[in-house]
Design an enzyme around this catalytic site. Structure first.
Site, PDB file in Angstrom:
ATOM      1  N   LYS A  45       0.867  -1.180   0.000  1.00  0.00           N
ATOM      2  CA  LYS A  45       0.000   0.000   0.000  1.00  0.00           C
ATOM      3  C   LYS A  45       0.901   1.227   0.000  1.00  0.00           C
ATOM      4  O   LYS A  45       1.717   1.419   0.906  1.00  0.00           O
ATOM      5  CB  LYS A  45      -0.902   0.000   1.228  1.00  0.00           C
ATOM      6  CG  LYS A  45      -1.738   1.261   1.303  1.00  0.00           C
ATOM      7  CD  LYS A  45      -2.794   1.185   2.380  1.00  0.00           C
ATOM      8  CE  LYS A  45      -3.554   2.495   2.449  1.00  0.00           C
ATOM      9  NZ  LYS A  45      -4.582   2.474   3.488  1.00  0.00           N
ATOM     10  N   LYS A  86      -8.349  19.140  13.306  1.00  0.00           N
ATOM     11  CA  LYS A  86      -8.105  17.897  14.039  1.00  0.00           C
ATOM     12  C   LYS A  86      -6.776  17.926  14.777  1.00  0.00           C
ATOM     13  O   LYS A  86      -6.538  17.140  15.660  1.00  0.00           O
ATOM     14  CB  LYS A  86      -8.059  16.726  13.053  1.00  0.00           C
ATOM     15  CG  LYS A  86      -9.402  16.347  12.544  1.00  0.00           C
ATOM     16  CD  LYS A  86      -9.448  14.833  12.351  1.00  0.00           C
ATOM     17  CE  LYS A  86     -10.679  14.463  11.600  1.00  0.00           C
ATOM     18  NZ  LYS A  86     -10.584  14.963  10.215  1.00  0.00           N
ATOM     19  N   LYS A 129      -2.114  -1.473  -3.877  1.00  0.00           N
ATOM     20  CA  LYS A 129      -2.988  -0.303  -3.811  1.00  0.00           C
ATOM     21  C   LYS A 129      -2.166   0.969  -3.867  1.00  0.00           C
ATOM     22  O   LYS A 129      -1.183   1.059  -3.132  1.00  0.00           O
ATOM     23  CB  LYS A 129      -3.768  -0.373  -2.497  1.00  0.00           C
ATOM     24  CG  LYS A 129      -4.619   0.829  -2.207  1.00  0.00           C
ATOM     25  CD  LYS A 129      -5.269   0.676  -0.857  1.00  0.00           C
ATOM     26  CE  LYS A 129      -6.055   1.921  -0.544  1.00  0.00           C
ATOM     27  NZ  LYS A 129      -6.549   1.925   0.802  1.00  0.00           N
ATOM     28  N   TYR A 173     -14.937   1.264  -6.944  1.00  0.00           N
ATOM     29  CA  TYR A 173     -16.208   1.981  -6.781  1.00  0.00           C
ATOM     30  C   TYR A 173     -17.063   1.878  -8.040  1.00  0.00           C
ATOM     31  O   TYR A 173     -18.211   2.302  -8.029  1.00  0.00           O
ATOM     32  CB  TYR A 173     -15.932   3.443  -6.391  1.00  0.00           C
ATOM     33  CG  TYR A 173     -15.087   3.521  -5.128  1.00  0.00           C
ATOM     34  CD1 TYR A 173     -15.677   3.396  -3.878  1.00  0.00           C
ATOM     35  CD2 TYR A 173     -13.694   3.643  -5.195  1.00  0.00           C
ATOM     36  CE1 TYR A 173     -14.909   3.411  -2.725  1.00  0.00           C
ATOM     37  CE2 TYR A 173     -12.915   3.658  -4.050  1.00  0.00           C
ATOM     38  CZ  TYR A 173     -13.525   3.543  -2.810  1.00  0.00           C
ATOM     39  OH  TYR A 173     -12.763   3.538  -1.684  1.00  0.00           O
TER      40      TYR A 173
HETATM   41  C1  PBG Z   1      -6.904   3.806   5.431  1.00  0.00           C
HETATM   42  C2  PBG Z   1      -7.453   3.540   4.079  1.00  0.00           C
HETATM   43  C3  PBG Z   1      -7.334   4.401   2.992  1.00  0.00           C
HETATM   44  C4  PBG Z   1      -7.997   3.804   1.948  1.00  0.00           C
HETATM   45  C5  PBG Z   1      -8.499   2.585   2.388  1.00  0.00           C
HETATM   46  N1  PBG Z   1      -8.148   2.429   3.721  1.00  0.00           N
HETATM   47  C6  PBG Z   1      -6.757   5.756   2.884  1.00  0.00           C
HETATM   48  C7  PBG Z   1      -5.491   6.061   3.546  1.00  0.00           C
HETATM   49  O1  PBG Z   1      -4.610   5.221   3.705  1.00  0.00           O
HETATM   50  O2  PBG Z   1      -5.350   7.218   3.937  1.00  0.00           O
HETATM   51  C8  PBG Z   1      -8.099   4.425   0.595  1.00  0.00           C
HETATM   52  C9  PBG Z   1      -9.083   3.863  -0.344  1.00  0.00           C
HETATM   53  C10 PBG Z   1      -9.381   4.745  -1.492  1.00  0.00           C
HETATM   54  O3  PBG Z   1      -8.756   5.794  -1.713  1.00  0.00           O
HETATM   55  O4  PBG Z   1     -10.308   4.379  -2.214  1.00  0.00           O
HETATM   56  N2  PBG Z   1      -6.693   2.706   6.227  1.00  0.00           N
END
Ligand code: PBG
Length: 343
Positions: free
Chosen positions: A204, A226, A267, A332
């Site tokens: 990721k 925040k 991802k 999506y």
């Molecule tokens: C966070 C998480 C993210 C996404 C899924 N889980 C965003 C991040 O790491 O800030 C992103 C999914 C997307 O952009 O569709 N645990």
């Protein structure tokens, strides 16, 4: 084939022969996209009989549990095998220790129970990261400006067990802490959930393409309101991967496989097709790719401007992700794609 007007040369190699008609193209096609390959990410929020469109993701909604169940029934009827669920938690319930994540009957486990009651066959993939619950907007506990690896995993282990108890079929750590797959596996087994699978977010990346998702959950670590404590990093670079690295994805894969991941993920998808390819080549478990919120937003926004054809671009993107080596795709576009595939 339609006759050419001009002169015909002796050309033995004419790849166009296999492109001449729809039927021969169907026979020559190397990659198939099927509804079987699609996982629909869904957002759940508090309340009743409501949905809110995510401003940066047209036609994608946060649903209250009753509406979520309706959506799940629709997806199931379309033949989609699984959903990945993410909670939009009200700011008032977010704390720096993300304690709300472990409340036994809060929004998220309640949503999982409602889904499994209404549509038991539909696989529910839960998310075990802390960011929806964390007032600092990070996937981990932040102390002295640093994201804590092992303290975060302690919370995630309890989340995974809570999710399994609620009926989750698969838990998916999306956080990138070191060692979490093995420790979550151990926690699930110890709690009597040996059949709950783990889909690991293996590679990721620290990506700007998650922007619209952070809008959906109001979870960006950059929100000034925040951040009472300015020490808190405004990006996820110390745990999510550097977009410049490919070899490192294979290393993360090796670790996750050794720790017992049942499925692995890359991802985002489109800027990382080479990584999907490398991970597929080295993996002996199914590989998922996450066609993330920013990838959805790009195509959808361009289509709203009349600049791209939404359907054709989405299907080309999903086919490309499959061709790169993804077995399944979180997207999506899942519901639309399932309709297009059955039309
Ligand atoms: C966070 C998480 C993210 C996404 C899924 N889980 C965003 C991040 O790491 O800030 C992103 C999914 C997307 O952009 O569709 N645990």
């Amino acid at each position: 084939m339609a006759p050419d007007d001009g002169p015909r040369h002796t050309l033995p190699l004419r790849p166009r022969r296999l492109r001449a008609t729809e039927n021969i193209r169907r026979m020559a096609r190397e990659t198939r996209l099927s509804t079987d390959d699609l996982i629909a990410p869904l957002f759940v929020m508090d309340g009743a009989n409501e949905r809110e469109e995510v401003s940066s993701m047209p036609d994608t909604y946060r649903h209250t549990i009753d509406r979520l169940v309706d959506k799940a029934e629709t997806l199931h009827d379309l033949g989609i095998p699984a959903i990945a669920l993410f909670p939009a938690i009200p700011d008032a319930k977010k704390t720096s220790d993300a304690a709300y994540a472990l409340e036994p009957d809060h929004l998220y486990p309640n949503a999982v129970r409602a889904l499994k009651d209404a549509v038991p066959e539909l696989l529910v993939i839960t998310d075990t990261a802390l960011d929806p619950y964390n007032s600092d907007g990070h996937d981990g506990i932040v102390r002295d400006g640093e994201i804590q690896n092992d303290a975060t995993i302690d919370v995630m282990r309890q989340m995974a067990v809570l999710h399994a108890e609620a009926g989750a079929d698969v838990v998916a750590p999306s956080d990138m802490m070191d060692g979490r797959v093995g420790l979550i596996r151990e926690a699930l087994d110890d709690a009597g959930h040996p059949d709950t699978a783990i889909l690991s977010y293996t590679a990721k990346y620290s990506s700007a393409y998650y922007g619209p998702f952070r809008d959906a959950l109001d979870s960006a670590p950059t929100d000034e309101d925040k951040k009472a404590d300015k020490e808190i990093p405004d990006n996820k670079d110390t745990y999510q991967m550097d977009p410049a690295n490919g070899e490192e994805a294979v290393r993360e894969l090796r670790l996750d496989l050794n720790e017992g991941a049942d499925m692995v993920m890359v991802k985002p998808a489109l800027p990382y097709l080479d990584v999907i390819h490398r991970v597929q080549a080295a993996s002996d478990v199914p590989v998922a790719a996450y066609n993330v919120s920013g990838e959805y937003a790009m195509i959808t926004a361009a289509a709203q401007n009349g600049w791209l054809d939404r359907r054709n671009c989405a299907m080309e993107a999903l086919t490309g992700i499959r061709r790169a080596g993804a077995d399944v795709i979180l997207t999506y576009f899942a519901e639309d794609a399932a309709r297009w595939l059955s039309a």
